[in-house]
Design an enzyme around this catalytic site. Structure first.
Site, PDB file in Angstrom:
ATOM      1  N   HIS A  65       0.920  -1.222  -0.177  1.00  0.00           N
ATOM      2  CA  HIS A  65       0.003   0.027  -0.087  1.00  0.00           C
ATOM      3  C   HIS A  65       0.768   1.013   0.224  1.00  0.00           C
ATOM      4  CE1 HIS A  65      -3.276  -2.546   1.417  1.00  0.00           C
ATOM      5  NE2 HIS A  65      -3.894  -2.202   0.129  1.00  0.00           N
ATOM      6  N   ASP A 132      -6.840   4.921   9.045  1.00  0.00           N
ATOM      7  CA  ASP A 132      -8.099   5.015   8.443  1.00  0.00           C
ATOM      8  C   ASP A 132      -8.533   3.808   7.805  1.00  0.00           C
ATOM      9  OD1 ASP A 132      -8.212   7.587   9.314  1.00  0.00           O
ATOM     10  OD2 ASP A 132      -7.573   8.713   7.537  1.00  0.00           O
ATOM     11  N   GLU A 248     -10.879  14.018  13.207  1.00  0.00           N
ATOM     12  CA  GLU A 248     -10.157  14.257  11.992  1.00  0.00           C
ATOM     13  C   GLU A 248     -10.648  15.549  11.381  1.00  0.00           C
ATOM     14  OE1 GLU A 248      -9.180  11.081   9.207  1.00  0.00           O
ATOM     15  OE2 GLU A 248      -8.358  10.064  10.679  1.00  0.00           O
TER      16      GLU A 248
HETATM   17  P1  FAD Z   1       4.160  -2.060   2.329  1.00  0.00           P
HETATM   18  O1  FAD Z   1       3.781  -1.109   1.488  1.00  0.00           O
HETATM   19  O2  FAD Z   1       3.998  -3.565   1.777  1.00  0.00           O
HETATM   20  O3  FAD Z   1       5.483  -1.912   2.947  1.00  0.00           O
HETATM   21  C1  FAD Z   1       5.811  -0.545   3.260  1.00  0.00           C
HETATM   22  C2  FAD Z   1       7.219  -0.632   3.893  1.00  0.00           C
HETATM   23  O4  FAD Z   1       7.369  -1.295   4.998  1.00  0.00           O
HETATM   24  C3  FAD Z   1       8.255  -1.189   3.029  1.00  0.00           C
HETATM   25  O5  FAD Z   1       9.522  -0.344   3.143  1.00  0.00           O
HETATM   26  C4  FAD Z   1       8.224  -2.488   3.499  1.00  0.00           C
HETATM   27  O6  FAD Z   1       9.643  -3.005   3.048  1.00  0.00           O
HETATM   28  C5  FAD Z   1       8.142  -2.367   5.078  1.00  0.00           C
HETATM   29  N1  FAD Z   1       7.883  -3.577   5.659  1.00  0.00           N
HETATM   30  C6  FAD Z   1       6.539  -4.269   5.111  1.00  0.00           C
HETATM   31  N2  FAD Z   1       6.328  -5.315   6.008  1.00  0.00           N
HETATM   32  C7  FAD Z   1       7.197  -5.245   6.929  1.00  0.00           C
HETATM   33  C8  FAD Z   1       7.424  -6.004   8.156  1.00  0.00           C
HETATM   34  N3  FAD Z   1       6.785  -7.054   8.564  1.00  0.00           N
HETATM   35  N4  FAD Z   1       8.538  -5.724   8.773  1.00  0.00           N
HETATM   36  C9  FAD Z   1       9.509  -4.843   8.475  1.00  0.00           C
HETATM   37  N5  FAD Z   1       9.153  -4.127   7.418  1.00  0.00           N
HETATM   38  C10 FAD Z   1       8.163  -4.265   6.563  1.00  0.00           C
HETATM   39  N6  FAD Z   1      -1.158   5.082   6.960  1.00  0.00           N
HETATM   40  C11 FAD Z   1      -1.432   5.837   8.079  1.00  0.00           C
HETATM   41  O7  FAD Z   1      -0.657   5.865   9.041  1.00  0.00           O
HETATM   42  N7  FAD Z   1      -2.807   6.428   8.320  1.00  0.00           N
HETATM   43  C12 FAD Z   1      -3.777   6.116   7.387  1.00  0.00           C
HETATM   44  O8  FAD Z   1      -5.003   6.486   7.697  1.00  0.00           O
HETATM   45  C13 FAD Z   1      -3.636   5.433   6.473  1.00  0.00           C
HETATM   46  N8  FAD Z   1      -4.576   5.292   5.321  1.00  0.00           N
HETATM   47  C14 FAD Z   1      -4.262   4.732   4.211  1.00  0.00           C
HETATM   48  C15 FAD Z   1      -5.300   4.665   3.117  1.00  0.00           C
HETATM   49  C16 FAD Z   1      -5.092   3.732   2.130  1.00  0.00           C
HETATM   50  C17 FAD Z   1      -6.160   3.515   1.261  1.00  0.00           C
HETATM   51  C18 FAD Z   1      -3.563   3.427   1.961  1.00  0.00           C
HETATM   52  C19 FAD Z   1      -3.366   2.714   0.580  1.00  0.00           C
HETATM   53  C20 FAD Z   1      -2.823   3.403   2.963  1.00  0.00           C
HETATM   54  C21 FAD Z   1      -2.856   4.314   4.014  1.00  0.00           C
HETATM   55  N9  FAD Z   1      -1.736   4.489   4.780  1.00  0.00           N
HETATM   56  C22 FAD Z   1      -2.198   4.945   6.050  1.00  0.00           C
HETATM   57  C23 FAD Z   1      -0.445   4.042   4.449  1.00  0.00           C
HETATM   58  C24 FAD Z   1      -0.110   2.781   5.080  1.00  0.00           C
HETATM   59  O9  FAD Z   1      -0.311   2.765   6.365  1.00  0.00           O
HETATM   60  C25 FAD Z   1       1.198   2.640   4.728  1.00  0.00           C
HETATM   61  O10 FAD Z   1       1.611   2.565   3.220  1.00  0.00           O
HETATM   62  C26 FAD Z   1       1.714   1.011   5.004  1.00  0.00           C
HETATM   63  O11 FAD Z   1       3.145   0.795   5.164  1.00  0.00           O
HETATM   64  C27 FAD Z   1       1.105  -0.065   4.270  1.00  0.00           C
HETATM   65  O12 FAD Z   1       1.207  -1.271   4.715  1.00  0.00           O
HETATM   66  P2  FAD Z   1       1.616  -2.493   3.758  1.00  0.00           P
HETATM   67  O13 FAD Z   1       1.173  -3.695   4.548  1.00  0.00           O
HETATM   68  O14 FAD Z   1       1.051  -2.640   2.587  1.00  0.00           O
HETATM   69  O15 FAD Z   1       3.040  -2.101   3.579  1.00  0.00           O
END
Ligand code: FAD
Length: 482
Positions: A65, A132, A248
């Protein structure tokens, strides 16, 4: 690099899936993708890289994400974290504790927050701090901070963690907490994946309320809006003051959706938007179990001064419906083919003392003047004292109150226009001397990262040398890898 095996795939399908993210802007191809069947598979992968003459980079990929390639690994190996879930045999989310010492959940780093919520709700419990959107993984949000309208009161998600299992960049498996191996614990929280892969996190739980009063309050001027937001989160005030469970705010402009509002009111709201250009909306929530508690929300309104009389709208939904609200939008956007498109997002923290300048310079003079009125723009205050300085996460300057501002654009055909607008926003801040920090951000050079981390850079770098000396982990952040 290691030889392909059943769970280390190099086929085009696996490579393609690991080269995209929610941003749809950066597309870096890994050499291979690991579908781990155990934590030990990941440990071995890191260990081999760390000990080989030519180490390869490794990125944990949660749900991708990210919007700027942060979970990608150009020519390295991407670890598809969700693959672990299939082999957890029901141990991916375990709830423990008791009323006197508190409840907590031990969850795999690959688990989705929505699944943590559903599992804990069966026991009448819930994590206390949220994002969120509930479909990112636990490891993914803890690598950043995890913020929302709960953060002003409960702190970001990273401050609601008791213990972690981490695989470091040396392939060591370490259980860490504030009491044990605390340096690694604080490094990893908000650490952008630089120090280790989180394979388990112990998350604080609290009692879950059943229902939610969900209010949107409309303002025509920014100063009343921000003053009232700050009043709502301030701990000073009358002794019977009711604190919101969630606060918010966002902008309502002429292309913003109106589906929250009753059909009968939409014409009036549109009229106001046309009159003022921007309406500022406070979104405030109280959780409740019984009718008496539900009345608290009215009390909260008493302290507010500047909203448009009569323009307070209320919904009453379940706790799950409220927390999972962004998923409803996801379903709608997916139907229209508007989910898997470029998202040139910009998220920043702005000190309170400059937020009015930011309104003038950015909301009025950039967004409105240049007709970026389709943008989803979040604006809400946070409190510095709810963050933990020892953690890697970076927030805005010294002031106790600072604002989160998120520009959450999506564009199928012209993301560059939005990205250029975002660059102009950052340039405005630089010219105006506003000490902002990016959240979930990306930087073009190491020098920019050094500025981002500011006084935390030395510690960040020392921790990198200690826990991932060969700079193997999360290369997509482009802090140590180019
Ligand atoms: P990824 O995108 O897969 O990874 C993010 C980073 O973390 C990368 O560098 C990856 O290598 C690393 N990583 C992943 N898993 C691990 C692990 N297990 N250990 C160590 N490192 C790891 N964020 C907020 O704070 N508040 C919000 O309200 C919010 N709303 C969002 C709404 C939407 C629709 C979207 C798409 C994103 C939102 N986000 C929000 C952002 C989101 O929290 C971050 O992008 C988060 O990193 C996504 O998690 P992911 O599992 O997809 O991580």
């Amino acid at each position: 690099p290691p030889e392909p095996t059943d769970n280390l795939r190099t086929d085009p399908g696996a490579i393609k899936l690991a080269s995209i993210d929610y941003g749809h802007i950066i597309k870096e191809k890994p050499f291979a993708v690991l579908y781990p069947t155990s934590v030990d598979d990941i440990r071995t992968l890191i260990y081999l890289s760390y000990n080989s003459l030519f180490s390869y980079t490794i990125a944990a990929k949660g749900q991708a994400h990210s919007t700027w390639g942060q979970a990608q690994a150009n020519d390295g190996v991407v670890v598809q974290m969700n693959s672990l879930n299939r082999f957890r045999n029901g141990t991916g989310i375990l709830i423990s504790g008791d009323r006197s010492s508190g409840f907590y959940a031990d969850v795999g780093g690959e688990q989705l927050w929505i699944d943590v919520l559903n599992a804990t709700l069966t026991r009448g419990l819930s994590p206390v701090s949220w994002t969120d959107y509930l479909y990112p993984t636990v490891g993914g949000t803890l690598s950043n901070a995890g913020i929302s309208g709960h953060t002003y009161q409960k702190g970001p998600q990273i401050t609601n963690v008791l213990e972690l299992d981490v695989l470091t960049g040396k392939g060591e498996f370490v259980t860490c907490s504030p009491q044990k191996d605390s340096e690694l614990f604080y490094a990893v929280l908000g650490g952008l994946g630089q120090f280790g892969i989180i394979t388990r996190a112990r998350i604080v739980l609290g009692p879950a309320k059943k229902r939610v009063k969900w209010l949107r309050i409309l303002y025509s001027d920014f100063s009343s809006f921000s003053t009232d937001q700050e009043t709502l989160i301030s701990t000073t005030g009358p002794s019977d003051k009711v604190m919101p469970d969630f606060l918010e705010g966002h902008l309502l402009m002429n292309q913003s959706p109106l589906d929250f509002y009753p059909q009968s009111q939409r014409r009036k709201i549109t009229f106001l938007v046309n009159q003022y250009g921007i309406l500022y909306i406070i979104e405030v929530v109280t959780y409740y179990d019984n009718k008496n508690e539900a009345k608290k929300v009215k009390q909260m309104l008493k302290s507010l001064k500047g909203f448009l009389p009569g323009f307070v709208f209320e919904k009453d939904v379940t706790y799950l419906q409220f927390l999972n609200r962004v998923h409803d939008q996801e379903i709608e956007l997916r139907k229209k083919g508007l989910w898997d498109i470029p998202h040139p997002w910009l998220n920043i923290f702005i000190p309170k003392s400059r937020i009015t300048d930011f309104d003038n310079g950015v909301f009025r003079n950039i967004l409105l003047k240049r007709n970026f009125t389709s943008s989803t723009v979040l604006v809400y205050p946070l409190l510095r004292s709810k963050w933990d300085e020892r953690m890697s996460a970076v927030i805005a300057a010294e002031e106790e109150v600072f604002y989160f501002v998120g520009f959450l654009d999506a564009s199928a055909d012209n993301w560059e226009a939005f990205d250029n607008k975002n660059k102009d926003i950052l340039q405005f801040c630089v010219n105006a001397g506003i000490k902002f920090k990016q959240y979930l951000g990306h930087h073009a050079t190491k020098e920019e990262w050094i500025i981002h981390f500011g006084s935390k850079w030395n510690t960040f770098q020392q921790r990198k040398t200690r826990f991932d000396p060969r700079m193997i982990l999360s290369p997509g952040q482009r802090i140590f890898n180019y």
